[in-house]
Scaffold this motif. Structure first.
Motif, PDB file in Angstrom:
ATOM      1  N   LYS A  15      21.928 -15.589   1.320  1.00  0.00           N
ATOM      2  CA  LYS A  15      22.222 -14.478   0.324  1.00  0.00           C
ATOM      3  C   LYS A  15      22.279 -13.275   0.650  1.00  0.00           C
ATOM      4  O   LYS A  15      22.973 -12.609  -0.196  1.00  0.00           O
ATOM      5  N   ILE A  16      21.866 -12.716   1.826  1.00  0.00           N
ATOM      6  CA  ILE A  16      21.982 -11.453   2.266  1.00  0.00           C
ATOM      7  C   ILE A  16      23.019 -11.418   3.171  1.00  0.00           C
ATOM      8  O   ILE A  16      22.647 -11.956   4.435  1.00  0.00           O
ATOM      9  N   GLU A  17      23.951 -10.710   3.111  1.00  0.00           N
ATOM     10  CA  GLU A  17      25.093 -10.573   4.286  1.00  0.00           C
ATOM     11  C   GLU A  17      25.337  -9.259   4.444  1.00  0.00           C
ATOM     12  O   GLU A  17      25.738  -8.404   3.570  1.00  0.00           O
ATOM     13  N   PHE A  18      25.244  -8.759   5.821  1.00  0.00           N
ATOM     14  CA  PHE A  18      25.522  -7.409   6.321  1.00  0.00           C
ATOM     15  C   PHE A  18      27.229  -7.392   6.286  1.00  0.00           C
ATOM     16  O   PHE A  18      27.759  -8.333   6.449  1.00  0.00           O
ATOM     17  N   GLY A  19      27.852  -6.217   5.756  1.00  0.00           N
ATOM     18  CA  GLY A  19      29.340  -6.146   5.810  1.00  0.00           C
ATOM     19  C   GLY A  19      29.728  -5.813   7.189  1.00  0.00           C
ATOM     20  O   GLY A  19      29.090  -6.024   8.484  1.00  0.00           O
ATOM     21  N   PHE A  20      31.074  -5.629   7.527  1.00  0.00           N
ATOM     22  CA  PHE A  20      31.801  -5.453   8.652  1.00  0.00           C
ATOM     23  C   PHE A  20      31.183  -4.131   9.475  1.00  0.00           C
ATOM     24  O   PHE A  20      31.375  -4.264  10.871  1.00  0.00           O
ATOM     25  N   THR A  21      30.631  -3.437   8.960  1.00  0.00           N
ATOM     26  CA  THR A  21      29.975  -2.418   9.479  1.00  0.00           C
ATOM     27  C   THR A  21      28.553  -2.511   9.999  1.00  0.00           C
ATOM     28  O   THR A  21      28.028  -1.716  10.728  1.00  0.00           O
ATOM     29  N   THR A  26      20.162  -2.081  -0.671  1.00  0.00           N
ATOM     30  CA  THR A  26      19.602  -2.976  -1.690  1.00  0.00           C
ATOM     31  C   THR A  26      18.432  -2.173  -2.625  1.00  0.00           C
ATOM     32  O   THR A  26      17.587  -1.089  -1.933  1.00  0.00           O
ATOM     33  N   GLU A  27      18.329  -2.493  -3.988  1.00  0.00           N
ATOM     34  CA  GLU A  27      17.109  -1.933  -4.651  1.00  0.00           C
ATOM     35  C   GLU A  27      16.204  -3.111  -5.045  1.00  0.00           C
ATOM     36  O   GLU A  27      15.176  -2.785  -5.734  1.00  0.00           O
ATOM     37  N   ASP A  28      16.592  -4.379  -4.570  1.00  0.00           N
ATOM     38  CA  ASP A  28      15.834  -5.594  -5.084  1.00  0.00           C
ATOM     39  C   ASP A  28      14.472  -5.488  -4.157  1.00  0.00           C
ATOM     40  O   ASP A  28      14.685  -5.705  -2.973  1.00  0.00           O
ATOM     41  N   THR A  29      13.500  -5.736  -4.868  1.00  0.00           N
ATOM     42  CA  THR A  29      12.122  -5.738  -4.046  1.00  0.00           C
ATOM     43  C   THR A  29      11.967  -6.843  -3.388  1.00  0.00           C
ATOM     44  O   THR A  29      11.400  -6.715  -2.145  1.00  0.00           O
ATOM     45  N   GLY A  30      12.619  -7.903  -3.710  1.00  0.00           N
ATOM     46  CA  GLY A  30      12.337  -9.289  -3.363  1.00  0.00           C
ATOM     47  C   GLY A  30      13.068  -9.255  -1.650  1.00  0.00           C
ATOM     48  O   GLY A  30      12.813  -9.736  -0.764  1.00  0.00           O
ATOM     49  N   GLU A  31      14.414  -8.640  -1.704  1.00  0.00           N
ATOM     50  CA  GLU A  31      15.169  -8.504  -0.665  1.00  0.00           C
ATOM     51  C   GLU A  31      14.546  -7.479   0.355  1.00  0.00           C
ATOM     52  O   GLU A  31      14.529  -7.744   1.752  1.00  0.00           O
ATOM     53  N   ILE A  32      14.151  -6.552  -0.071  1.00  0.00           N
ATOM     54  CA  ILE A  32      13.461  -5.550   0.595  1.00  0.00           C
ATOM     55  C   ILE A  32      12.385  -6.167   1.469  1.00  0.00           C
ATOM     56  O   ILE A  32      12.098  -6.035   2.528  1.00  0.00           O
TER      57      ILE A  32
END
Length: 67
Positions: A15-21, A26-32
């Motif tokens: 669900k977390i994907e880094f872009g082409f750069t 993110t601001e989501d504490t779960g993702e952090i």
């Protein structure tokens, strides 16, 4: 807000994907929490200020030889 860098198109947990750069914000504490668990092995957090960098920038005092 937390900002991370990794290899381009790196994906975490499907669900977390880094872009082409290779940058992800993110601001989501779960993702952090998920991404912080992977630092520094797989990704790097680039918004955090490293205290070591501040210490290295300060000039050192020279010791006198006492002669």
């Amino acid at each position: 807000m937390a900002k991370y860098t990794a290899s381009p198109h790196y994906s975490v947990a499907g669900k977390i994907e880094f872009g082409f750069t290779g940058v992800y914000e993110t601001e989501d504490t779960g993702e952090i929490a998920t991404l912080d668990a992977l630092v520094p092995i797989w990704i790097k957090r680039i918004d955090a200020i490293e205290p070591e960098a501040d210490e290295k920038s300060a000039p050192r005092q020279r010791k006198t030889s006492g002669k």
